[in-house]
Write a protein that holds these residues in place. Structure first.
Motif, short mmCIF file in Angstrom:
data_model
loop_
_atom_site.label_atom_id
_atom_site.label_comp_id
_atom_site.label_asym_id
_atom_site.label_seq_id
_atom_site.Cartn_x
_atom_site.Cartn_y
_atom_site.Cartn_z
N ALA A 118 2.54 9.24 12.45
CA ALA A 118 1.81 10.12 11.53
C ALA A 118 1.19 9.32 10.40
CB ALA A 118 2.76 11.19 10.99
N MET A 119 1.89 8.28 9.95
CA MET A 119 1.34 7.44 8.88
C MET A 119 0.02 6.81 9.31
SD MET A 119 0.96 3.90 8.15
CE MET A 119 2.31 2.93 8.77
N THR A 120 -0.05 6.32 10.54
CA THR A 120 -1.28 5.66 10.99
C THR A 120 -2.43 6.65 11.18
OG1 THR A 120 -0.62 5.81 13.35
CG2 THR A 120 0.04 3.83 12.12
N LEU A 121 -2.11 7.93 11.33
CA LEU A 121 -3.16 8.95 11.42
C LEU A 121 -3.67 9.36 10.04
CD1 LEU A 121 -1.82 11.32 14.23
CD2 LEU A 121 -3.95 9.99 14.29
N GLN A 142 0.84 -1.19 0.00
CA GLN A 142 0.00 0.00 0.00
C GLN A 142 0.88 1.25 0.00
OE1 GLN A 142 -3.58 0.92 0.41
NE2 GLN A 142 -3.69 -0.99 -0.74
N PRO A 143 0.48 2.31 -0.69
CA PRO A 143 1.29 3.54 -0.70
C PRO A 143 1.61 4.07 0.68
CG PRO A 143 -0.40 3.65 -2.40
CD PRO A 143 -0.68 2.41 -1.60
N TRP A 189 -7.57 8.04 6.00
CA TRP A 189 -8.26 9.00 5.14
C TRP A 189 -8.02 8.72 3.66
CZ3 TRP A 189 -11.37 12.74 7.32
CH2 TRP A 189 -11.24 12.91 8.71
N VAL A 190 -7.04 7.86 3.35
CA VAL A 190 -6.66 7.69 1.94
C VAL A 190 -6.84 6.26 1.41
CG1 VAL A 190 -5.02 9.60 2.04
CG2 VAL A 190 -4.24 7.29 2.58
N ILE A 191 -7.06 5.28 2.29
CA ILE A 191 -7.20 3.91 1.79
C ILE A 191 -8.57 3.72 1.14
CG2 ILE A 191 -5.58 2.91 3.44
CD1 ILE A 191 -7.97 1.92 5.05
N ALA A 241 7.85 4.28 4.83
CA ALA A 241 9.16 3.64 4.99
C ALA A 241 10.25 4.53 4.39
CB ALA A 241 9.17 2.26 4.34
N LEU A 242 10.00 5.08 3.21
CA LEU A 242 10.98 5.97 2.58
C LEU A 242 11.20 7.23 3.42
CD1 LEU A 242 9.92 5.75 -1.19
CD2 LEU A 242 11.91 4.69 -0.10
N ILE A 243 10.13 7.77 3.97
CA ILE A 243 10.25 9.00 4.76
C ILE A 243 11.05 8.76 6.03
CG2 ILE A 243 8.95 10.67 6.14
CD1 ILE A 243 6.72 10.45 4.00
N VAL A 244 10.72 7.70 6.76
CA VAL A 244 11.42 7.46 8.02
C VAL A 244 12.89 7.14 7.76
CG1 VAL A 244 11.00 4.96 8.26
CG2 VAL A 244 11.19 6.38 10.29
#
Length: 474
Positions: free
Chosen positions: A465-468, A211-212, A472-474, A218-221
Motif C-alpha cells: 500500500a505504501m508503494t501505491l 522520507q515520510p 502521489w505525495v512525494i 515502517a511504523l504501521i507495519v
C-alpha cells in the motif's frame, strides 16, 4: 499453559479458544512442517527452477552456456564473494557487538521484564525491530539472543514462536540505517549504485529512508505485526534444547598476562587506539554511511566494549560460527544470479530482464513503484540479498522510470525503496536470513517459518500500500 509469576512461582493458564490469527498460524505451521525442505535444499530447488525457466524462455539457451553462466556467478569476474563477505561481516560484527559484556547484561535485564510468553515474544519482536533499523546484523541476532534468555525463564514456552517473533522485526531493516540499497545510492563509487550508473547522480538518504512514506510505513507495519504476534500465541509448547544455553554457562579462560604475548593480548589501550582511528576516519570522511563504513563502525565499537583484544577476538570467533550456513549457501545464490543474467544467443534478453520487464510493462508513474515492489518480492526468492538483488532488478526499474519521464532523485529514490521493502517482505518466506537465528536457537526451519508466513502476508499488504500511495505525495 505454564506462566512464570513475578515471585518466581509458576501458574497454569487456562486454555483459551483459538482465535482467527491462531487458526491461520496453525494452518501455515502445519503446511510448513510438511512441505518446507532444509534451506540448503530450498536453494538447490530454486536453482533447478531457474535453470528450467532459462531453458524454456531465454532464446538460444544451451546446457553448456547455462553451466558456464552458473559457474561465472560463483567464481567468475562478477562473482558474489565481495558482497557476500561484506554481508557476513555485518552479521558477525553485529553479533559480536551484541555479545559485549555491557550489552549482554542489558539483554539479560531486558529479558527479565516479561511476565508471560506473549510478553516475551513482543519483547523479542521490539528489540529486533528497533535494532534492525540501526544495523540489520545487530537487529537480526539481538532478537534471537533476547529470545534465548526469555526461553530460559519460560521453559514451557514455544521457542519457535519466540524466534519467529524476533525474526519478524527484521522485516524493516531495508528501511533503516544499514539498508544496503539506500546506502549504495549515496556512494558514487559503489558497484551497485545503479542510479548513478544510469542517471549520473547519487540519491541521499533524505530521499529514501528518511522520507515520510518510508518511516511511516515502517511504523504501521510494525504496529500491525505486534498485534499479530500477540494474537498468534500458540497453546502448545516447544522447549529449547539444553545445548542452546551452553555458551552462557561455559567458562572461558582468559590469559592472565604471565607472558609477554598474554600481556599484549590484555592491553585495552590497543582497542581504544583502534576505536579512535576508526572514528577519526569516519569524521574526516564526512560521516559517510555505506556498507563498508557500517562494518567499520560496528567492528571498532565491539572492540571497545569488549575492552581487551583477546576478549574481542574470542567473541568475534564465536560470532563467526553463526555465519556458517550463509557461507554454504552464498555460492548457490551467486550461481542463481549468473543464471538470471545468462543471455543465450546474442541480443537475447536474460531471464532477469524478462521477469522485470514483464512486471512493469505498461506501468505509469503511479503504478511503477507498486509493480516494482511485486517484482522485488518474486525476485528476492531467487536473490535474497538487498544489494545483489538491486543489481539484478535496479537497471530495469530505473530505466522504466526514465522512460516515463521520471528522473528526479525523489522518484528514483522511491523506486529503489520499492525494491528494498519488497526484499524485506520476501525475507519472511525466504529462509536464507533465518539461518543465523536457527543456528543460535538450534531449531530447524519448519519450527519457525509457519509463523513468519503470516508476517509475509501483513508486510505484503502494508508495504505494498505504501508503494501505491507514495507516488502521489512525494
Amino acid at each position: 499453559m505454564t506462566e512464570l509469576r513475578a515471585d518466581g512461582a509458576t501458574t497454569e493458564r487456562p486454555t483459551q479458544r483459538r482465535g482467527v490469527m491462531q487458526a491461520l498460524t496453525g494452518l501455515t505451521v502445519r503446511y510448513v512442517e510438511r512441505l518446507m525442505p532444509d534451506p540448503y535444499l530450498f536453494a538447490v530447488l530454486l536453482t533447478l527452477i531457474v535453470a528450467g525457466l532459462v531453458a524454456a524462455l531465454v532464446r538460444g539457451a544451451s546446457a553448456d552456456g547455462m553451466l558456464a553462466a552458473w559457474y561465472a556467478g560463483v567464481w567468475g569476474p562478477q562473482n558474489i564473494f565481495t558482497f557476500a563477505f561484506q554481508m557476513v561481516l555485518i552479521l558477525v560484527t553485529g553479533y559480536t557487538l551484541a555479545e559485549a559484556p555491557v550489552l549482554k547484561r542489558a539483554i539479560i535485564r531486558v529479558a527479565a521484564m516479561p511476565r508471560s510468553q506473549v510478553q516475551g515474544a513482543l519483547l523479542c519482536f521490539t528489540v529486533s525491530a528497533v535494532l534492525s533499523l540501526l544495523n540489520w546484523g545487530l537487529g537480526l541476532v539481538a532478537g534471537a539472543l533476547v529470545a534465548r534468555q526469555v526461553a530460559r525463564r519460560f521453559p514451557e514456552s514455544h521457542f519457535g514462536y519466540l524466534i519467529a517473533a524476533a525474526f519478524m522485526g527484521f522485516i524493516v531493516w531495508t528501511q533503516g540505517l544499514s539498508s544496503s540499497i539506500a546506502l549504495a545510492n549515496t556512494d558514487a563509487a559503489s558497484p551497485i549504485n545503479v542510479i548513478h550508473k544510469i542517471a549520473g547522480f547519487t540519491v541521499p538518504l533524505s530521499q529514501t529512508i528518511f522520507q515520510p512514506y518510508s518511516w511511516l510505513s515502517a511504523l504501521i507495519v510494525l504496529g500491525v505485526l505486534a498485534l499479530a504476534v500477540w494474537r498468534m500465541e500458540p497453546s502448545e509448547s516447544l522447549p529449547p534444547d539444553s545445548a542452546v544455553f551452553e555458551d552462557d554457562t561455559a567458562a572461558v579462560e582468559i590469559p592472565t598476562g604471565k607472558t609477554f604475548a598474554e600481556w599484549l593480548e590484555n592491553q585495552w589501550i590497543l582497542n581504544v587506539l583502534l576505536f579512535a582511528a576508526g572514528i577519526t576516519y569516519f569524521v574526516t570522511s564526512g560521516f559517510a554511511l555505506n556498507i563498508s563504513s557500517m562494518i567499520m563502525l560496528f567492528t571498532i565499537t565491539a572492540a571497545l566494549l569488549h575492552r581487551t583484544p583477546i576478549r574481542f577476538i574470542r567473541a568475534f570467533t564465536g560470532a563467526a560460527k553463526v555465519s556458517g550456513p550463509l557461507l554454504l549457501q552464498y555460492p548457490l545464490y551467486g550461481g542463481l544470479v549468473g543464471l538470471l543474467a545468462y543471455q543465450g544467443a546474442e541480443g537475447s534478453r536474460p531471464l532477469q530482464t524478462l521477469l522485470a520487464q514483464t512486471l512493469v510493462n505498461g506501468a505509469t508513474e503511479y503504478t511503477l513503484p507498486f509493480l516494482t515492489f511485486i517484482g522485488s518480492v518474486i525476485i528476492s526468492l531467487f536473490v535474497p540479498s538487498g544489494g545483489g538483488h538491486w543489481a539484478v532488478q535496479g537497471p530495469i526499474a530505473v530505466d522504466s522510470a526514465l522512460a516515463i519521464g521520471q528522473q528526479s532523485p525523489a522518484y528514483l529514490g522511491l523506486v529503489s525503496m520499492a525494491v528494498a521493502v519488497g526484499e524485506g517482505v520476501a525475507n519472511m518466506i525466504q529462509p536464507f536470513w533465518l539461518l543465523p537465528l536457527l543456528a543460535i536457537a538450534k531449531l530447524n526451519v519448519r519450527q519457525v517459518m509457519g509463523f513468519t508466513i503470516v508476517a509475509f502476508l501483513i508486510g505484503l499488504v502494508c508495504l505494498g500500500a505504501m508503494t501505491l500511495i507514495a507516488p502521489w505525495v512525494i
